[in-house]
Scaffold this active site. Sequence first.
Site, short mmCIF file in Angstrom:
data_model
loop_
_atom_site.label_atom_id
_atom_site.label_comp_id
_atom_site.label_asym_id
_atom_site.label_seq_id
_atom_site.Cartn_x
_atom_site.Cartn_y
_atom_site.Cartn_z
N ARG A 263 0.89 -1.06 -0.10
CA ARG A 263 -0.31 0.01 0.14
C ARG A 263 0.68 1.12 -0.06
NH1 ARG A 263 -4.27 -1.91 4.13
NH2 ARG A 263 -5.18 -3.86 3.16
N ARG A 278 1.60 1.81 10.02
CA ARG A 278 1.24 1.13 8.90
C ARG A 278 2.04 1.22 7.95
NH1 ARG A 278 -3.57 4.25 7.71
NH2 ARG A 278 -3.57 4.97 9.80
N GLU A 350 -7.64 -0.45 15.84
CA GLU A 350 -7.37 -0.75 14.38
C GLU A 350 -6.94 -2.23 14.02
OE1 GLU A 350 -8.50 -1.86 9.96
OE2 GLU A 350 -8.19 0.31 10.82
N SER A 353 -10.90 -5.68 9.89
CA SER A 353 -11.88 -4.65 9.22
C SER A 353 -12.52 -6.05 8.68
CB SER A 353 -11.70 -3.61 8.75
OG SER A 353 -11.11 -2.61 9.60
N ARG A 391 1.03 -5.70 13.33
CA ARG A 391 0.11 -4.79 13.69
C ARG A 391 -0.12 -6.59 14.97
NH1 ARG A 391 -4.53 -0.86 11.35
NH2 ARG A 391 -2.89 0.47 10.58
#
Length: 430
Positions: A263, A278, A350, A353, A391
């Site tokens: 990403r 991130r 987070e 999801s 994460r």
Amino acid sequence: MHDARALIELGAEAVRRLARRGYTLDLSRLEDLQSRRNQGIRSADELRAESKQVASEVQRTAKQGGDISKLKERARELKDQIRDIEADLETVQEELRELLLTIPNLPDDSAPDGDSEEFAIEVRRVGTPPVFSFEPKDHVDLGEATGILDFARATKLSGSRFAVSRGAGAALERALATLFLDIHTRRHGYVEHGVPYLVTRKTMTGTGQLPKFEEDLFKTGAADRDLFLIPTAEVPLTNLYADEIIPPAELPLALTAHTPCFRSEAGSYGRDTRGLIRQHQFSKVEMVKIVDPETADAELETMVGHAEACLKELGLAYRVIKLAAGDTGFSAQLTYDIEVWIPSQNTYREISSVSHFGTFQARRANIRTRGADGKPKLVATLNGSGLPVGRTLAALLEQCQQEDGSLVLPESLVPYLGFRRIAADGKPEA
């Protein structure tokens, strides 16, 4: 992707629902394009019918020895008119398709109003965040002190937002991914897949990453083909069944894969630049379900439980929230976020999801099954992280840290690691 007729039929209701997620639907433009498309199709069909009739008259008149010059002239006129209408129709259809590709999914009515996490509804909390008798370190300091993470050398190799793991750290990453895959395949019935990490523009469009989010993707190519590095295994897993009709008896399909994810994080520079939260490249175990739309709501709740099972297995404290309509992803109609406790930040962040897309992705990718009447109908798709390795590693290091700098890991990882503790100097210990 939407059916234009369905949006027009909803009318003001579609405008209202999309406004909840901050999107302004130009209903008049949609109606105009759909009307022009329908008129173009009707006109072309009428002219083709007349052309066929004239062709028959030419043959009949010629056999009878009559004058066919005017008939042939009319046939030429019809051919030109059909060509012009088809060209206009192609332009209108492409404009309509481009518009429909940019319209996000309709949010579910159960999603709360709002456009950020502050409007999310907390569903439940599981586990108690650890309380330390010392000032807890963040995962970067822990990883670098023990030597199991190396951010400086990763920056040397690739720049910011990359990491190198080594020794017990690399073993821990591998163990986490294997544990998650075992949970999903052995307990929950998912079928593990190995998938390409480079996919076509059509594949990216099928799940909704394109055309809207091209700037978030890493693009490359081979020969004359555009190829994109996958941002998540959701993309290849869902599109495995693009342009197919799945027999009803095969549903639900439950698919999983462990892949790297790439990403660009466009628009997020300055946020979470430190550590594993991130990154441009990370690995993740993904869950995808392809189901009958009538069972999709129940499947969503089940899938949330499957992601939670991974955190429970590790004994990590977390919470589940339901996202607000304006904070829900482009393709989703309803999303639950699972947030894990990060001690150094004194908050939940987070980690997964889990989203319900309804038939939105299925329409874009043309994935269908058959209804009770035997006619093709769109399936529903769902996906969720189960879980991202980076994460999870960050949360694990921080929640499992000891005052002496060592790390005491969950018992569930011992069969995969062969050790339970990472000493302050990075050495694994039983």
